[in-house]
Design a protein around this motif. Structure first.
Motif, PDB file in Angstrom:
ATOM      1  N   UNK A 163       0.820  -1.219   0.000  1.00  0.00           N
ATOM      2  CA  UNK A 163       0.000   0.000   0.000  1.00  0.00           C
ATOM      3  C   UNK A 163       0.853   1.268   0.000  1.00  0.00           C
ATOM      4  N   UNK A 164       0.389   2.250  -0.760  1.00  0.00           N
ATOM      5  CA  UNK A 164       1.104   3.523  -0.825  1.00  0.00           C
ATOM      6  C   UNK A 164       0.784   4.419   0.364  1.00  0.00           C
ATOM      7  N   UNK A 165      -0.392   4.211   0.979  1.00  0.00           N
ATOM      8  CA  UNK A 165      -0.799   5.038   2.111  1.00  0.00           C
ATOM      9  C   UNK A 165      -1.463   4.190   3.189  1.00  0.00           C
ATOM     10  N   UNK A 166      -1.348   4.641   4.430  1.00  0.00           N
ATOM     11  CA  UNK A 166      -2.112   4.063   5.542  1.00  0.00           C
ATOM     12  C   UNK A 166      -3.344   4.942   5.751  1.00  0.00           C
TER      13      UNK A 166
ATOM     14  N   UNK B 133     -13.118   0.626   6.731  1.00  0.00           N
ATOM     15  CA  UNK B 133     -11.941  -0.190   6.406  1.00  0.00           C
ATOM     16  C   UNK B 133     -10.678   0.606   6.692  1.00  0.00           C
ATOM     17  N   UNK B 134      -9.746  -0.021   7.391  1.00  0.00           N
ATOM     18  CA  UNK B 134      -8.475   0.606   7.766  1.00  0.00           C
ATOM     19  C   UNK B 134      -7.346  -0.233   7.162  1.00  0.00           C
TER      20      UNK B 134
ATOM     21  N   UNK C 129      -5.382  -5.263   6.902  1.00  0.00           N
ATOM     22  CA  UNK C 129      -6.615  -4.543   6.619  1.00  0.00           C
ATOM     23  C   UNK C 129      -7.678  -4.978   7.628  1.00  0.00           C
ATOM     24  N   UNK C 130      -8.212  -4.009   8.341  1.00  0.00           N
ATOM     25  CA  UNK C 130      -9.262  -4.257   9.337  1.00  0.00           C
ATOM     26  C   UNK C 130     -10.535  -3.570   8.864  1.00  0.00           C
ATOM     27  N   UNK C 131     -11.644  -4.295   8.850  1.00  0.00           N
ATOM     28  CA  UNK C 131     -12.933  -3.688   8.522  1.00  0.00           C
ATOM     29  C   UNK C 131     -13.798  -3.691   9.792  1.00  0.00           C
ATOM     30  N   UNK C 132     -14.084  -2.504  10.261  1.00  0.00           N
ATOM     31  CA  UNK C 132     -14.924  -2.298  11.446  1.00  0.00           C
ATOM     32  C   UNK C 132     -16.388  -2.180  11.008  1.00  0.00           C
ATOM     33  N   UNK C 133     -17.264  -2.923  11.676  1.00  0.00           N
ATOM     34  CA  UNK C 133     -18.690  -2.847  11.342  1.00  0.00           C
ATOM     35  C   UNK C 133     -19.500  -2.360  12.540  1.00  0.00           C
ATOM     36  N   UNK C 134     -20.300  -1.331  12.283  1.00  0.00           N
ATOM     37  CA  UNK C 134     -21.302  -0.884  13.246  1.00  0.00           C
ATOM     38  C   UNK C 134     -22.666  -1.304  12.698  1.00  0.00           C
ATOM     39  N   UNK C 135     -23.300  -2.261  13.360  1.00  0.00           N
ATOM     40  CA  UNK C 135     -24.543  -2.853  12.870  1.00  0.00           C
ATOM     41  C   UNK C 135     -25.671  -1.828  12.839  1.00  0.00           C
TER      42      UNK C 135
ATOM     43  N   UNK D  61     -13.233  -3.607   1.778  1.00  0.00           N
ATOM     44  CA  UNK D  61     -11.793  -3.839   1.634  1.00  0.00           C
ATOM     45  C   UNK D  61     -11.292  -3.341   0.284  1.00  0.00           C
ATOM     46  N   UNK D  62     -12.012  -3.643  -0.781  1.00  0.00           N
ATOM     47  CA  UNK D  62     -11.602  -3.209  -2.125  1.00  0.00           C
ATOM     48  C   UNK D  62     -11.581  -1.690  -2.225  1.00  0.00           C
ATOM     49  N   UNK D  63     -12.552  -1.054  -1.585  1.00  0.00           N
ATOM     50  CA  UNK D  63     -12.638   0.408  -1.627  1.00  0.00           C
ATOM     51  C   UNK D  63     -11.412   1.063  -0.999  1.00  0.00           C
ATOM     52  N   UNK D  64     -11.012   0.591   0.174  1.00  0.00           N
ATOM     53  CA  UNK D  64      -9.861   1.221   0.828  1.00  0.00           C
ATOM     54  C   UNK D  64      -8.557   0.886   0.100  1.00  0.00           C
ATOM     55  N   UNK D  65      -8.475  -0.313  -0.491  1.00  0.00           N
ATOM     56  CA  UNK D  65      -7.291  -0.665  -1.281  1.00  0.00           C
ATOM     57  C   UNK D  65      -7.145   0.264  -2.486  1.00  0.00           C
ATOM     58  N   UNK D  66      -8.254   0.521  -3.172  1.00  0.00           N
ATOM     59  CA  UNK D  66      -8.220   1.425  -4.325  1.00  0.00           C
ATOM     60  C   UNK D  66      -7.807   2.829  -3.898  1.00  0.00           C
ATOM     61  N   UNK D  67      -8.344   3.288  -2.781  1.00  0.00           N
ATOM     62  CA  UNK D  67      -8.033   4.642  -2.301  1.00  0.00           C
ATOM     63  C   UNK D  67      -6.582   4.768  -1.850  1.00  0.00           C
ATOM     64  N   UNK D  68      -6.037   3.695  -1.270  1.00  0.00           N
ATOM     65  CA  UNK D  68      -4.655   3.735  -0.777  1.00  0.00           C
ATOM     66  C   UNK D  68      -3.648   3.708  -1.919  1.00  0.00           C
TER      67      UNK D  68
END
Length: 206
Positions: A9-12, A26-27, A97-103, A121-128
């Motif tokens: 990843x290029x960014x955190x 997603x983090x 990669x951690x995905x936090x869910x608030x139900x 997960x895919x969304x944060x990977x694309x953004x990073x």
């Protein structure tokens, strides 16, 4: 064949999506050891300890990478595997990669959970984004001034990038350069031969 090229990843960063009132955050972070990855998971889990779930996956190293995932209480295979699958499809390593869910009160079902965690997960990977890295070592070389230009020319011909070389001029010329793992065999042979011929004064590998 030695594999020494990889992407990470290029960014955190973090990125949020909302699906049927559930919030998925997603983090993503670079982690070069499994201990680093687990520390990041712990950090996010503590930061979002009020969340319904903190599901995660990591992929560390190359040839082969070390992979692990966790559903953190979601139905088996609905969270950790989709997250890991997204990392694999994006072709990155040294990644946690951690995905936090608030139900949000609406159940998504097995298929819905798989799609939601995979999308987050895919969304944060694309953004990073991602950047290229290479495995290798630095090499420190001592050269007489008259041999300096010819030596660097030959080293470049072996595939060592000139931009990876740091040069200092003292009583002799000191060159510190990065040698990718796949090039070490022929570079080492060249350095040994050069020292035997007194073309260079000495060298060491970090």
């Amino acid at each position: 064949m030695i594999v020494d090229e990889f992407w990470e990843p290029a960014e955190n960063i973090s990125a949020e999506i909302k699906i049927k009132r559930s919030i998925f955050i997603a983090h993503i972070s670079v982690a070069r050891t499994e201990e680093d990855a687990r520390q990041f998971v712990t950090h996010i889990s503590q930061k979002h300890k009020q969340a319904t779930h903190n599901c995660w996956a990591y992929r560390i190293g190359v040839d082969p990478p070390h992979e692990y995932s966790s559903d953190d209480g979601e139905p088996n295979g609905t969270a950790g595997k989709p997250i890991l699958g997204a990392i694999q499809r994006f072709d990155v390593t040294n990644t946690v990669l951690v995905v936090t869910r608030y139900f949000g009160g609406i159940k998504l079902g097995v298929r819905g959970l798989i799609e939601a965690y995979g999308e987050a997960a895919s969304n944060v990977l694309e953004n990073a984004g991602k950047i290229r890295g290479r495995l290798g070592s630095r090499c420190n070389i001592q050269i007489d001034y008259p041999s300096y230009s010819a030596f660097l020319y030959q080293l470049k011909g072996l595939g060592v990038e000139e931009g990876s070389c740091n040069v200092t001029f003292e009583e002799d010329v000191r060159v510190s350069c990065f040698v990718p793992l796949s090039l070490w065999g022929r570079v080492e042979a060249f350095l040994c031969e050069s020292q035997n011929r007194s073309f260079i004064k000495g060298w060491s590998r970090e």
